[in-house]
Design a protein around this motif. Structure first.
Motif, PDB file in Angstrom:
ATOM      1  N   ASP A   1      34.182  23.057  15.296  1.00  0.00           N
ATOM      2  CA  ASP A   1      34.594  23.638  16.653  1.00  0.00           C
ATOM      3  C   ASP A   1      34.835  24.467  17.464  1.00  0.00           C
ATOM      4  N   CYS A   2      35.416  25.102  16.836  1.00  0.00           N
ATOM      5  CA  CYS A   2      35.605  27.081  16.658  1.00  0.00           C
ATOM      6  C   CYS A   2      34.542  27.008  16.906  1.00  0.00           C
ATOM      7  N   ALA A   3      33.778  27.020  15.663  1.00  0.00           N
ATOM      8  CA  ALA A   3      32.467  27.736  15.884  1.00  0.00           C
ATOM      9  C   ALA A   3      31.213  27.103  17.254  1.00  0.00           C
ATOM     10  N   ARG A   4      31.756  26.626  17.333  1.00  0.00           N
ATOM     11  CA  ARG A   4      31.082  26.340  19.042  1.00  0.00           C
ATOM     12  C   ARG A   4      31.543  26.815  19.936  1.00  0.00           C
ATOM     13  N   ARG A   5      33.022  27.782  19.915  1.00  0.00           N
ATOM     14  CA  ARG A   5      33.554  27.780  21.078  1.00  0.00           C
ATOM     15  C   ARG A   5      33.549  29.360  21.846  1.00  0.00           C
ATOM     16  N   THR A   6      33.202  29.537  19.416  1.00  0.00           N
ATOM     17  CA  THR A   6      33.339  30.913  19.610  1.00  0.00           C
ATOM     18  C   THR A   6      32.136  32.196  19.521  1.00  0.00           C
ATOM     19  N   ARG A   7      31.398  31.383  19.087  1.00  0.00           N
ATOM     20  CA  ARG A   7      30.285  31.474  18.863  1.00  0.00           C
ATOM     21  C   ARG A   7      29.502  33.208  19.828  1.00  0.00           C
ATOM     22  N   GLY A   8      28.890  34.061  18.915  1.00  0.00           N
ATOM     23  CA  GLY A   8      29.106  35.636  19.283  1.00  0.00           C
ATOM     24  C   GLY A   8      30.099  36.608  19.468  1.00  0.00           C
TER      25      GLY A   8
END
Length: 285
Positions: free
Chosen positions: A146-153
């Motif tokens: 979930d963290c990876a999805r929200r911090t993409r880029g």
């Protein structure tokens, strides 16, 4: 060889301000940051763990520091599963249940707060320091996804405080997990004799960045007051242990952030100065 940027985990710590490291005439908010940025190329923003960062402050930080200076911003406590006081939340989010809508709003406000640093090219990384009870397993992996999805880029660095993540049996899987999301692994230096000690594993999980955080080697880590946990003055011999490790990392990544978290008086800035000297002109900037 990648750049090794050496700095500290705060430039606003009250004990640092009281230590006299900042000269007379440069002890206001602007003067402190300008003085610090003349001496180091990177700093960690720890205040963003306790309260959501503001876009206005991010803009001022970018304006008050020279080109190339970068900020590692610590993720807000709610975003890493730490206990979060109601008073730390925006007023309109206090008091009610902390459901998915509240978390979504906090993520949006955190992103907005660091946006000026991202636009200015001054965001070194966002540090997700997970609590000691965040142990390997399906729940933790879902949280990371979930963290990876929200911090993409975003440039993201992850510090695990449960030692099982970097055990001999689990370390390979941890490296693969962080590499899957392009997150930089954070290595730590701390007292190595405690049950909760995290081993000083220097794993490369993205070619862009590696982070090393020096917590000091106090035996009170995890149990004492903040001053007791971080009261440690690194010796040259202790820092010299890390010189070959940092140089080896620099052969594999574009940039290393070496950050001192032994924020007790001026111990962190003195250690950062000493490590810079030990690395020499070809090893740090």
């Amino acid at each position: 060889m990648g750049d090794i940027l050496v700095g500290t985990c705060s430039w606003t710590d009250r004990e640092l301000v009281r230590s006299g490291w900042y000269p007379v005439g440069r002890r206001d908010a602007e003067g402190r940051l300008r003085h610090y940025a003349e001496r180091f190329p990177v700093v960690e923003v720890d205040a963003s763990y306790y309260a959501l960062p503001s876009a206005r402050n991010s803009l001022l930080w970018a304006e008050r520091t020279p080109p190339g200076f970068v900020f590692d911003v610590k993720a807000f406590s709610l975003l890493t599963g730490h206990p979060t006081r109601n008073a730390a939340l925006p007023e309109e989010l206090r008091g009610g249940p902390r459901g998915p809508g509240v978390l979504d709003e906090v993520w949006e406000r955190f992103a907005a707060g660091i946006a000026p640093l991202r636009r200015a090219g001054r965001l070194g990384s966002v540090l997700f320091q997970f609590p000691p009870w965040f142990r390997p397993g399906a729940t933790a992996e879902e949280f990371l996804a979930d963290c990876a999805r929200r911090t993409r880029g975003w440039p993201v660095a992850v510090e695990f405080r449960h030692p099982a993540w970097w055990s001999a049996e689990r370390g390979g899987a941890t490296r693969a997990l962080l590499a899957r999301y392009g997150m930089a692994a954070v290595a730590v230096d701390m007292n190595r004799t405690l049950p909760a000690s995290v081993p000083p594993v220097t794993s490369v999980t993205t070619s862009r960045l590696s982070v090393v955080r020096f917590h000091g080697r106090s035996a009170a880590w995890g149990t004492g007051s903040k001053e007791e946990r971080f009261r440690h003055a690194y010796t040259d011999a202790e820092l010299a242990e890390w010189v070959p490790r940092l140089r080896a990392l620099a052969e594999r990544v574009e940039r290393i952030h070496a950050l001192f978290n032994n924020c007790c008086g001026d111990a962190a800035v003195r250690a950062a100065e000493a490590l810079t000297r030990l690395l020499g002109p070809a090893g740090a900037r």
